[in-house]
Design a protein around this motif. Structure first.
Motif, PDB file in Angstrom:
ATOM      1  N   GLN A 274       0.882  -1.171   0.000  1.00 29.80           N
ATOM      2  CA  GLN A 274       0.000   0.000   0.000  1.00 29.80           C
ATOM      3  C   GLN A 274       0.919   1.221   0.000  1.00 29.80           C
ATOM      4  O   GLN A 274       1.740   1.366   0.929  1.00 29.80           O
ATOM      5  CB  GLN A 274      -0.854  -0.044   1.281  1.00 29.80           C
ATOM      6  CG  GLN A 274      -1.648   1.190   1.572  1.00 29.80           C
ATOM      7  CD  GLN A 274      -2.968   1.204   0.853  1.00 29.80           C
ATOM      8  OE1 GLN A 274      -3.035   1.388  -0.367  1.00 29.80           O
ATOM      9  NE2 GLN A 274      -4.041   1.029   1.584  1.00 29.80           N
ATOM     10  N   HIS A 275       0.790   2.061  -0.986  1.00 25.63           N
ATOM     11  CA  HIS A 275       1.672   3.228  -1.050  1.00 25.63           C
ATOM     12  C   HIS A 275       1.335   4.231   0.056  1.00 25.63           C
ATOM     13  O   HIS A 275       0.197   4.328   0.495  1.00 25.63           O
ATOM     14  CB  HIS A 275       1.569   3.904  -2.422  1.00 25.63           C
ATOM     15  CG  HIS A 275       2.245   3.124  -3.506  1.00 25.63           C
ATOM     16  ND1 HIS A 275       2.494   3.637  -4.752  1.00 25.63           N
ATOM     17  CD2 HIS A 275       2.735   1.859  -3.530  1.00 25.63           C
ATOM     18  CE1 HIS A 275       3.103   2.729  -5.491  1.00 25.63           C
ATOM     19  NE2 HIS A 275       3.244   1.638  -4.774  1.00 25.63           N
ATOM     20  N   GLN A 276       2.361   4.980   0.481  1.00 26.90           N
ATOM     21  CA  GLN A 276       2.146   6.036   1.475  1.00 26.90           C
ATOM     22  C   GLN A 276       1.241   7.106   0.890  1.00 26.90           C
ATOM     23  O   GLN A 276       1.338   7.437  -0.296  1.00 26.90           O
ATOM     24  CB  GLN A 276       3.490   6.699   1.801  1.00 26.90           C
ATOM     25  CG  GLN A 276       4.366   5.938   2.764  1.00 26.90           C
ATOM     26  CD  GLN A 276       5.679   6.689   2.978  1.00 26.90           C
ATOM     27  OE1 GLN A 276       6.627   6.469   2.239  1.00 26.90           O
ATOM     28  NE2 GLN A 276       5.726   7.569   3.952  1.00 26.90           N
ATOM     29  N   GLY A 277       0.408   7.670   1.734  1.00 28.48           N
ATOM     30  CA  GLY A 277      -0.473   8.738   1.262  1.00 28.48           C
ATOM     31  C   GLY A 277       0.263  10.070   1.246  1.00 28.48           C
ATOM     32  O   GLY A 277       0.998  10.385   2.181  1.00 28.48           O
ATOM     33  N   ILE A 278       0.045  10.830   0.184  1.00 23.45           N
ATOM     34  CA  ILE A 278       0.666  12.158   0.047  1.00 23.45           C
ATOM     35  C   ILE A 278      -0.372  13.193   0.467  1.00 23.45           C
ATOM     36  O   ILE A 278      -1.460  13.272  -0.108  1.00 23.45           O
ATOM     37  CB  ILE A 278       1.115  12.384  -1.407  1.00 23.45           C
ATOM     38  CG1 ILE A 278       2.129  11.316  -1.818  1.00 23.45           C
ATOM     39  CG2 ILE A 278       1.701  13.780  -1.580  1.00 23.45           C
ATOM     40  CD1 ILE A 278       3.401  11.295  -0.994  1.00 23.45           C
ATOM     41  N   LYS A 279      -0.016  13.965   1.501  1.00 24.55           N
ATOM     42  CA  LYS A 279      -1.017  14.811   2.153  1.00 24.55           C
ATOM     43  C   LYS A 279      -0.994  16.263   1.699  1.00 24.55           C
ATOM     44  O   LYS A 279      -1.896  17.019   2.037  1.00 24.55           O
ATOM     45  CB  LYS A 279      -0.793  14.767   3.671  1.00 24.55           C
ATOM     46  CG  LYS A 279      -0.930  13.368   4.260  1.00 24.55           C
ATOM     47  CD  LYS A 279      -0.983  13.413   5.771  1.00 24.55           C
ATOM     48  CE  LYS A 279      -1.309  12.052   6.348  1.00 24.55           C
ATOM     49  NZ  LYS A 279      -0.199  11.085   6.210  1.00 24.55           N
TER      50      LYS A 279
ATOM     51  N   ASP B 249      -8.084   9.711  -5.505  1.00 26.35           N
ATOM     52  CA  ASP B 249      -7.401   8.410  -5.524  1.00 26.35           C
ATOM     53  C   ASP B 249      -8.068   7.442  -6.503  1.00 26.35           C
ATOM     54  O   ASP B 249      -7.377   6.715  -7.231  1.00 26.35           O
ATOM     55  CB  ASP B 249      -7.380   7.811  -4.112  1.00 26.35           C
ATOM     56  CG  ASP B 249      -5.958   7.761  -3.541  1.00 26.35           C
ATOM     57  OD1 ASP B 249      -4.998   7.900  -4.319  1.00 26.35           O
ATOM     58  OD2 ASP B 249      -5.825   7.601  -2.324  1.00 26.35           O
ATOM     59  N   GLN B 274      -5.637  17.645   9.054  1.00 27.37           N
ATOM     60  CA  GLN B 274      -4.628  16.856   8.344  1.00 27.37           C
ATOM     61  C   GLN B 274      -5.304  16.324   7.086  1.00 27.37           C
ATOM     62  O   GLN B 274      -6.316  15.619   7.190  1.00 27.37           O
ATOM     63  CB  GLN B 274      -4.191  15.703   9.260  1.00 27.37           C
ATOM     64  CG  GLN B 274      -3.318  14.666   8.611  1.00 27.37           C
ATOM     65  CD  GLN B 274      -1.859  15.054   8.610  1.00 27.37           C
ATOM     66  OE1 GLN B 274      -1.434  15.932   7.849  1.00 27.37           O
ATOM     67  NE2 GLN B 274      -1.071  14.399   9.435  1.00 27.37           N
ATOM     68  N   HIS B 275      -4.771  16.656   5.932  1.00 27.60           N
ATOM     69  CA  HIS B 275      -5.410  16.194   4.695  1.00 27.60           C
ATOM     70  C   HIS B 275      -5.254  14.684   4.520  1.00 27.60           C
ATOM     71  O   HIS B 275      -4.288  14.088   4.996  1.00 27.60           O
ATOM     72  CB  HIS B 275      -4.809  16.920   3.496  1.00 27.60           C
ATOM     73  CG  HIS B 275      -5.259  18.350   3.402  1.00 27.60           C
ATOM     74  ND1 HIS B 275      -5.070  19.125   2.291  1.00 27.60           N
ATOM     75  CD2 HIS B 275      -5.915  19.140   4.280  1.00 27.60           C
ATOM     76  CE1 HIS B 275      -5.572  20.327   2.503  1.00 27.60           C
ATOM     77  NE2 HIS B 275      -6.087  20.371   3.701  1.00 27.60           N
ATOM     78  N   GLN B 276      -6.228  14.086   3.833  1.00 24.28           N
ATOM     79  CA  GLN B 276      -6.151  12.653   3.527  1.00 24.28           C
ATOM     80  C   GLN B 276      -4.957  12.390   2.618  1.00 24.28           C
ATOM     81  O   GLN B 276      -4.649  13.196   1.735  1.00 24.28           O
ATOM     82  CB  GLN B 276      -7.404  12.229   2.763  1.00 24.28           C
ATOM     83  CG  GLN B 276      -8.631  11.994   3.603  1.00 24.28           C
ATOM     84  CD  GLN B 276      -9.806  11.615   2.711  1.00 24.28           C
ATOM     85  OE1 GLN B 276     -10.534  12.490   2.259  1.00 24.28           O
ATOM     86  NE2 GLN B 276      -9.984  10.334   2.455  1.00 24.28           N
ATOM     87  N   GLY B 277      -4.319  11.268   2.806  1.00 27.41           N
ATOM     88  CA  GLY B 277      -3.184  10.913   1.948  1.00 27.41           C
ATOM     89  C   GLY B 277      -3.667  10.315   0.639  1.00 27.41           C
ATOM     90  O   GLY B 277      -4.585   9.497   0.620  1.00 27.41           O
ATOM     91  N   ILE B 278      -3.043  10.735  -0.459  1.00 30.27           N
ATOM     92  CA  ILE B 278      -3.373  10.213  -1.779  1.00 30.27           C
ATOM     93  C   ILE B 278      -2.359   9.139  -2.128  1.00 30.27           C
ATOM     94  O   ILE B 278      -1.151   9.396  -2.163  1.00 30.27           O
ATOM     95  CB  ILE B 278      -3.348  11.358  -2.824  1.00 30.27           C
ATOM     96  CG1 ILE B 278      -4.366  12.444  -2.436  1.00 30.27           C
ATOM     97  CG2 ILE B 278      -3.625  10.821  -4.230  1.00 30.27           C
ATOM     98  CD1 ILE B 278      -5.794  11.974  -2.374  1.00 30.27           C
ATOM     99  N   LYS B 279      -2.865   7.931  -2.353  1.00 31.49           N
ATOM    100  CA  LYS B 279      -1.978   6.765  -2.436  1.00 31.49           C
ATOM    101  C   LYS B 279      -1.626   6.333  -3.860  1.00 31.49           C
ATOM    102  O   LYS B 279      -0.760   5.501  -4.056  1.00 31.49           O
ATOM    103  CB  LYS B 279      -2.626   5.585  -1.708  1.00 31.49           C
ATOM    104  CG  LYS B 279      -2.909   5.857  -0.235  1.00 31.49           C
ATOM    105  CD  LYS B 279      -3.253   4.586   0.494  1.00 31.49           C
ATOM    106  CE  LYS B 279      -3.336   4.815   1.985  1.00 31.49           C
ATOM    107  NZ  LYS B 279      -4.522   5.601   2.371  1.00 31.49           N
ATOM    108  N   ASN B 280      -2.336   6.872  -4.844  1.00 26.78           N
ATOM    109  CA  ASN B 280      -2.182   6.318  -6.194  1.00 26.78           C
ATOM    110  C   ASN B 280      -1.423   7.217  -7.164  1.00 26.78           C
ATOM    111  O   ASN B 280      -1.612   7.134  -8.378  1.00 26.78           O
ATOM    112  CB  ASN B 280      -3.567   5.979  -6.762  1.00 26.78           C
ATOM    113  CG  ASN B 280      -4.225   4.852  -5.986  1.00 26.78           C
ATOM    114  OD1 ASN B 280      -3.540   3.916  -5.557  1.00 26.78           O
ATOM    115  ND2 ASN B 280      -5.526   4.927  -5.788  1.00 26.78           N
ATOM    116  N   LEU B 281      -0.552   8.068  -6.619  1.00 27.62           N
ATOM    117  CA  LEU B 281       0.175   8.996  -7.492  1.00 27.62           C
ATOM    118  C   LEU B 281       1.127   8.290  -8.454  1.00 27.62           C
ATOM    119  O   LEU B 281       1.564   8.886  -9.435  1.00 27.62           O
ATOM    120  CB  LEU B 281       0.952  10.020  -6.657  1.00 27.62           C
ATOM    121  CG  LEU B 281       0.088  11.102  -6.021  1.00 27.62           C
ATOM    122  CD1 LEU B 281       0.943  11.973  -5.102  1.00 27.62           C
ATOM    123  CD2 LEU B 281      -0.582  11.971  -7.079  1.00 27.62           C
TER     124      LEU B 281
END
Lengths: 355, 355
Positions: A274-279, B249, B274-281
């Protein structure tokens, strides 16, 4: 020297050492995910009545981060298919043509392109192969500065980042096959350039060999945001992205207005399920940032233009390239796996034979 | 009607109703974060010996998601400063000039630009104001289709997304001030367009009023990825991003090669600490996607070009615009807060007075 299994005065059958994928990989790849075997043999002669085939002796292999994706069970969404367990893995490399029934390639030609990780290959799908025209450079360069990583750095920096004199440039994984060139291109373009890498030795390389203005060891920085602010008090115009994850999040906070991010790779993420989330993507709006992914396979038509620029730069000593070469296929799995822990100092090459 | 506090035959002092921010906001904004007060008074005459000032009667106010950022304690990284607790908040609006010592504006002119949320204003910083030239359209349109949201949709779609006939387009928050126009522009450009919104009523609006090919209620979809695959079996060429978070995402997994994402807003994130992390970049690389943030303030020079296109389209009935108007400043806090729970059906406007 290959072991002759069967031979006459004209044709020999030899053992063909190979690096075979055992099974699909989950998480970080290990040496034991591959096996180096000499079980296979190969007849050093083209099969009769078969056209369009090349028999090659393989010389140099390139270890590249994208190869991790080909070890996954599914190729969904990817631009390359998965490797096949039980068969040799495959990557960019340099080889010598022993025999050929393809009109573009003749016996004795040196070629670069996708090559199986084995001593000899019978190549039936030579679409990726190019004849090496400039043989007055180290042949291993065609796995790096004169190969896929070289064109990648050229395309990413000049075509995607659109540098201007005076721009501030940040490169992650900066001592790697691509990063070391991006840094040097940035200096040639009159930019201020800072690189990050994972050891003191690499940081020294960046500053002393490649002419980066500054460099830092990201493993020694508790706060990447603070580190970037130290080197870029006025922000970053161009980020050449090789790593993803926390570094990308920190960079997003430090981009300048109308900044550009060339997304070349995200090596920190390739082994995570699972990739790290970019915030911090909201900075794309606040700072009007263009973030663009690219793949070098879309830019092969630029090879001539790239060579026109890079060959004189190498000849005049205005650009340098550091390779980390291991000898022998038996050391190839460790070299490939080592990419993901940053063991390599410069471009990771495997030398199978020196012609 | 304003209450006259003090008056002679020529000059009156009236109570000036205002929407005042009580304190900086944390998390989702509430009506109670603002107070509607009539404590202030204003003299309906320009101060003597003060040049470059405008006295305005305010008519229409625009409720826009970006205003949430101005309620934060810090404006770090933002393009706008924070509102000041204890003072009226401010946003795009339409007003009538009562008096002016600025040569560009005369008594009776209708103007649009940044205006305080109050009945009357003494404007000392009129840099954002424009004189309304085309008064044969509803004046409220200058908070929407003919104002900042209109230019935003134009710039984001045509300048950032670079649409081609036949492209597949996805718009989130599609019935909002910007989204409804993007969808109509996409149809005018010969694209296939799908919108997402948060209620059946909005979905109906998208399909029946704005001509979207398809639309869905994201709140009823358990699996956004599956929803997008249903409407885009061959993927998305253009994503007009208004929401961020999970939708982004899911979209990243469904983009086509060389897709373009115009990042206009991320309303789902504005109230999160804290913004949600985007995992699918990583799909930016795999699909060679360009993702670009933009702000309309960089494109004000395109207003004439935009008007040249949009005015005839409105006049010929080829484009439509839906507003959700509340009457009176006392209802303005609820209208603004309602944006973040999606209460508005179309562009949210507050009418203070109809000239």
């Amino acid at each position: 020297m290959a072991e002759v299994v069967e031979g006459s005065s004209e044709v020999v059958v030899v053992r063909n050492k190979q690096v075979v994928l055992k099974d699909y990989v989950n998480g970080y790849p290990k040496e034991s995910d591959m096996v180096v075997t000499s079980d296979a043999t190969i007849r050093l002669e083209l099969p009769k009545n078969e056209g369009g085939v090349i028999l090659s002796k393989n010389l140099y292999l390139s270890c590249d981060p994208y190869m991790r994706g080909r070890m996954n069970t599914t190729s969904k969404g990817r631009y390359t298919s998965s490797f096949t367990p039980g068969l040799p893995i495959c990557g960019y490399g340099v080889a010598k043509v022993l025999e050929s029934t393809r009109h573009e390639f003749n016996k004795g030609d040196l070629i670069s392109g996708l090559i199986n990780w084995e001593e000899y290959s019978l190549i039936t799908n030579p679409e990726s192969l190019m004849k090496i025209q400039h043989t007055d450079f180290p042949l291993s360069y065609y796995t790096g500065i004169l190969g896929m990583p070289g064109l990648t750095s050229y395309v990413g920096f000049y075509e995607i980042c659109l540098p201007k004199k005076g721009d501030t440039v940040f490169v992650s994984a900066a001592s790697g096959a691509v990063g070391q060139l991006v840094g040097q291109f940035a200096k040639l373009s009159g930019c201020y350039v800072v690189g990050s890498a994972g050891s003191k030795e690499k940081v020294d390389l960046l500053k002393n060999n490649f002419g980066f203005d500054e460099a830092f060891n990201y493993k020694e920085e508790r706060d990447l945001d603070a580190a970037l602010k130290r080197y870029f008090p006025d922000g970053i115009d161009i980020y050449f992205e090789n790593v993803g994850g926390n570094m990308l999040d920190a960079v997003l906070c430090n981009m300048r207005l109308h900044g550009r991010i060339a997304v070349c790779g995200m090596i920190s993420q390739y082994n995570l399920n699972q990739h790290q989330g970019i915030k911090n993507l909201v900075f794309l709006i606040l700072k009007r940032i263009r973030m663009e992914g690219f793949l070098v396979i879309d830019y092969h038509h630029l090879y001539p233009k790239f060579f026109e620029m890079i060959l004189p730069l190498i000849q005049e000593g205005k650009i340098t390239y550091v390779e980390d070469t291991v000898e022998g296929l038996e050391n190839a799995p460790a070299a490939l796996v080592g990419l993901f822990s940053g063991k390599n100092l410069g471009k990771q090459v495997v030398a199978i034979a020196h012609e």
